[in-house]
Motif scaffolding. Structure first.
Motif, short mmCIF file in Angstrom:
data_model
loop_
_atom_site.label_atom_id
_atom_site.label_comp_id
_atom_site.label_asym_id
_atom_site.label_seq_id
_atom_site.Cartn_x
_atom_site.Cartn_y
_atom_site.Cartn_z
N ILE A 130 3.48 7.76 -0.49
CA ILE A 130 3.40 6.35 -0.14
C ILE A 130 4.80 5.76 -0.28
CG2 ILE A 130 2.39 4.11 -0.69
CD1 ILE A 130 0.38 6.10 0.40
N TRP A 153 -7.98 5.40 -1.32
CA TRP A 153 -7.41 4.09 -1.02
C TRP A 153 -6.42 3.72 -2.12
CZ3 TRP A 153 -9.08 1.59 3.50
CH2 TRP A 153 -10.18 2.17 4.12
N THR A 200 -3.38 0.76 -3.47
CA THR A 200 -2.67 -0.53 -3.32
C THR A 200 -1.21 -0.33 -3.70
OG1 THR A 200 -3.41 -1.12 -5.57
CG2 THR A 200 -4.67 -2.02 -3.70
N SER A 201 -0.34 -1.10 -3.07
CA SER A 201 1.09 -1.00 -3.35
C SER A 201 1.69 -2.38 -3.58
CB SER A 201 1.83 -0.28 -2.21
OG SER A 201 1.68 -0.96 -0.99
N LYS A 219 0.28 -4.01 0.52
CA LYS A 219 -0.43 -3.19 1.49
C LYS A 219 -1.59 -2.43 0.83
CE LYS A 219 3.55 -2.30 4.54
NZ LYS A 219 3.05 -3.01 5.70
N TRP A 231 -3.50 1.09 1.48
CA TRP A 231 -3.29 2.36 2.18
C TRP A 231 -4.59 3.17 2.22
CZ3 TRP A 231 1.66 3.54 4.07
CH2 TRP A 231 2.67 2.67 3.66
N ARG A 232 -4.87 3.77 3.39
CA ARG A 232 -6.01 4.66 3.54
C ARG A 232 -5.49 6.07 3.77
NH1 ARG A 232 -9.26 7.23 7.32
NH2 ARG A 232 -11.53 7.20 6.85
N SER A 255 -2.08 2.00 6.86
CA SER A 255 -2.11 0.86 5.94
C SER A 255 -2.39 -0.43 6.68
CB SER A 255 -0.78 0.74 5.19
OG SER A 255 0.27 0.39 6.08
#
Length: 855
Positions: A332, A347, A349-350, A354, A356-357, A368
């Motif tokens: 990522i 999944w 989170t960042s 975003k 992300w999948r 994302s």
């Protein structure tokens, strides 16, 4: 004489051990003819004393090299002297008790637990789990109906709920402040409070089993709070312990993260260890059956899509569910926060807002969508991904099939953790601080006693405004921060609680939680909301930690009639005020949504430590330098970049740069490359907890003594000597700021005056920095028209002449223009292991690097 009761350990003709050490420390703070007792001794002898003797409590004091403050008592005997000077130790406030409802059946529960060999005691707390209303204690469990996106229940849940798990109609929550586990039964609405016998850090629930992470402090670690060193399995029906498993932990590469460290798949528990590895624990036997060190793990999650691990550097790996070998790996390209797993995807989170999948499979597809800055924990279930945003106070629903936002729910609090059970989404929420107080000081509305100390003000005067400090007042830093708060109050008393024509009051507020003794993002944000909402608050002194500033600043920046001024005494993270290599690209802009800065600091930024060491290397004639770091872009890498950038601008040759693997057992290959480069100085950017001591040891084994080894304040002298041995001697360590002995004249005079109030306790440099931050804010208030906006404007116009730290101002970013950095030379293994302690080293130089060297 100091008396303490404990169990000593015989060695030859002597007794040793912590009890002996504590007794010696107690005796050392007293005076000739004085007899001091610890609380343990007092409890044993008080009822057995003769009629002419009694004990008198003196208070709670911080003892040198003793982690916890000690209640001390004086033995007084008729006819003997009983009046003595103040003890030679710093008096501290006794830990505040957490208000909670009376417990019922406590003794019965303890007896039951003991009978089955469990370390758990449980008690019903008397809450009826009412479906509406604000939790009196500040914490809530929210039930969200996944079918219509509405909050259907609000249940009172301790003070600071963090991790949450749910299964079969039972909801389990860690209360970080009370250090307990809360159980809510959906069917009966009963709320139970369970004590684990340790500090619970994380929880995961599946049908038939609940696993809890139990934390403790690791000896020799720089991190002063507990990390999960064991996991226990509970029977959810009987609440009794069925398994207890110790997690591998050794000094070297150590994590200080706590949550999202547990996941369950096919009856086995997956746990992140303190050394960033992941272990598979058999649910039946409790045996560790597999270990993975594929990434420096910060979180683990499991679901129909497999077992996935989130790495600190953005690597995400899927592990085989029996062998723990890597099945798939993706990267990522952002700062990662949390992970959850559904039936066909992981999944993530960042930090850039975003979601992300990552589709399952040996070559997973990655995509994302943009949500919002501030997103954090997430959970998959009920046909959606549920994403929390503590900053906005929201829960966002993302449809699993279309990967689009279905809706966003306002939660009226600060959400910390989320779990899904059936069609119900459960959220752990930290509510506001509670009702404000109006009757203590006329003219202002003070902040509530749940988080803030009583108001201080000028005698009998009406106050025009309120100044607050925001510091972590619990845990291992309590002694330091308590003295800082006292230094702030001392400055205010010397000014008679006046700033020009304005009269002000003061409150000291706490941003920490008991389970770690450290600041907590949610509490920092909750405090900031209260400061912003209370329009009598004119400015904030603090915080102690840069991470707390990042959590609080967006709220303070949007404060009514603001922004609201914040002056930090000790924040050093670069990204709070400016960007740079390795800094999250959203920083610092995301901290100032109005576009106007409202934050200044009187402490140098981290990268200036590298600049100071580069200047020092040039001064010592070291023209060829090699740069090493631990791969952490937020600390070791940042420090190393500051050193390398400054070295080049100073005309030094950077002959090589490399990163070490904190989990490696040897760095002989790196040491060989350094030796072959012909470097005359080596910069080691990292922490003791990222194995920097082993790096130093291997370097010194290979390099000549004429080659300097130097590093930032993460190479704390005593811990460095403890782990690297004699190889650490001679290492140069930078320390942001200036030590007390090197203060300018005004600072020295302040220390002399303030010391008279501290009962012989040593005045820490942090207290001088707190006092200087206070003076800066009060001077800005005095020059202002009394409004929040005007105070901020005057802060940036500050020109201090002959201050406690010297003469300085602030640049447009809010950074101090004069930034001394102290260079220490490690010369012994004796003294304190406290963070930023200079014991074990001598001051080699105080350097004042220009900010232009690193920008």
């Amino acid at each position: 004489m100091g008396l303490h009761t404990g169990e000593p350990r015989p060695t030859g003709e002597r007794y040793v051990g912590f009890g002996v050490h504590r007794a010696a420390r107690i005796g050392a703070v007293g005076h000739g003819g004085q007899i001091l007792l610890s609380n343990a001794t007092r409890e044993l002898v008080e009822d057995e004393l003769p009629p002419d003797a009694h004990v008198r409590e003196l208070g709670t004091f911080a003892l040198k090299d003793v982690d916890r403050p000690e209640r001390l008592f004086q033995l007084e005997i008729e006819g003997a002297p009983s009046t003595f000077p103040p003890l030679r130790a710093q008096r501290v406030a006794r830990p505040r008790s957490v208000p909670r409802r009376p417990l019922v059946l406590g003794l019965l529960a303890l007896a039951v637990a003991a009978a089955v060999g469990s370390t758990f005691a449980f008690a019903l707390d008397g809450s009826d789990g009412a479906p509406s209303g604000v939790a009196e204690s500040g914490g809530q469990i929210l039930a969200v109906d996944a079918t219509n996106g509405t909050v259907s229940r609000r249940i009172s849940a301790g003070r600071t709920p963090t991790a949450i798990a749910a299964a079969e109609g039972s909801v389990w929550v860690v209360d970080a402040d009370a250090r307990t586990l809360i159980l809510f039964d959906e069917a009966s609405s009963a709320v139970e409070t369970l004590s684990t016998g340790a500090t619970p850090t994380d929880v995961v629930a599946r049908p038939g089993a609940v696993w809890v992470g139990n934390g403790e402090r690791i000896e020799g670690s720089q991190f002063i709070g507990p990390v999960a060193t064991a996991v226990v399995r509970l029977d959810p029906a009987t609440r009794t312990e069925r398994a207890h498993v110790r997690l591998p932990a050794k000094v070297g590469d150590l994590s200080n993260l706590l949550e999202n460290h547990l996941a369950v798949a096919d009856g086995s528990l997956w746990a992140v260890t303190p050394n960033y590895s992941v272990v598979r624990i058999d649910g039946a036997s409790g045996a560790i059956t597999a270990t993975s060190k594929a990434v420096r793990a910060i979180a683990v999650a499991a679901g129909g899509g497999g077992v996935w691990v989130l790495g600190a550097d953005g690597d995400v790996v899927r592990l085989h569910e029996r062998t723990a070998r890597v099945v798939a790996r993706v990267k990522i390209p952002a700062s990662v926060i949390s992970i959850s797993v559904g039936d066909d995807a992981a999944w993530v989170t960042s930090g850039d807002g975003k979601l992300w999948r990552i589709a399952t499979g040996p070559s997973p597809n990655v995509g994302s969508i943009d949500l919002a800055l501030g997103i954090a924990d997430l959970a998959v279930g009920a046909g959606a991904v549920w994403v929390l945003n503590p900053l906005a106070g929201t829960l966002t629903q993302v449809d699993l099939d279309t990967v689009t936002v279905s809706g966003t729910i306002e939660l009226e609090g600060i959400p910390r953790s989320v779990a899904v059970d059936g069609d119900t989404v459960w959220v752990a929420v930290v509510a506001g601080l509670g009702a404000a107080v109006t009757e203590e000081v006329s003219g202002i509305t003070s902040l509530p006693a749940t988080v803030c100390e009583p108001v201080l003000a000028g005698g009998g005067e009406k106050a025009d405004m309120l100044v607050v400090s925001d510091l972590p007042l619990q845990g291992g830093v309590q002694v330091m921060t308590t003295q800082m708060a006292q230094a702030i109050a001392f400055v205010m008393r010397e000014r008679n609680f006046r700033a020009g024509r304005f009269r002000f009051a003061y409150q000291s507020c706490d941003d920490s939680i008991a389970s770690t003794g450290l600041y907590d993002d949610a509490k920092c944000e909750a405090n900031a909301r209260e400061y912003a909402r209370n329009e009598d608050v004119i400015g904030v002194i603090g915080p102690f930690n840069s991470g707390c500033a990042i959590a609080a600043l967006p709220t303070l920046n949007r404060a009514p009639n603001g922004p609201l001024a914040m002056v930090s005494p000790l924040n050093s993270f670069v990204g709070v005020t400016r960007g740079g290599p390795g800094i999250d690209p959203t920083l610092p802009a995301s901290l100032y949504p109005t576009g106007r800065r409202n934050y200044v600091r009187v402490y140098p930024t981290d990268d200036l430590q590298g600049a100071a060491l580069a200047l020092f290397a040039r001064e010592r004639g070291r023209k060829r330098v090699f740069v090493l770091d631990d791969g952490d872009v937020n600390y070791g890498g940042l420090m190393a970049t500051g050193f390398a950038t400054s070295a080049r601008r100073l005309g030094l040759e950077v002959v090589g740069r490399d990163s070490w693997d904190p989990q490696a057992g040897s760095y002989a290959n790196i040491a060989a490359r350094v030796a072959q480069s012909g470097a005359t100085a080596v910069f080691v950017g990292g922490l003791i907890d990222s194995n920097a001591a082993r790096v130093v040891r291997d370097l010194r084994d290979r390099l000549r003594r004429t080659v300097d080894i130097m590093g930032p304040d993460g190479l704390q002298p005593l811990l460095l000597v403890e782990q690297a041995g004699r190889a650490a001697l001679g290492t140069y360590v930078a320390l942001g700021g200036v030590v007390t002995e090197r203060l300018p004249r005004a600072g020295t005079r302040f220390v002399e005056r303030f010391a008279q109030t501290q009962g012989g306790a040593e005045i820490e440099p942090s207290s001088v920095y707190a006092a200087q931050a206070t003076e800066v804010l009060l001077d800005a208030i005095a020059r202002s028209d009394g409004s929040r906006a005007s105070v901020v404007q005057e802060l940036f116009r500050s020109q201090v002449r002959g201050g406690l730290l010297g003469s300085f101002g602030f640049d447009v970013n809010g950074d101090i223009t004069e930034s001394p950095v102290t260079i220490l030379r490690v010369d012994s293994g004796r003294g304190s292991q406290a963070i930023q302690s200079v014991e074990g080293a001598t001051v080699a130089r105080v350097v004042r690097p220009r900010a232009g060297l690193v920008r």
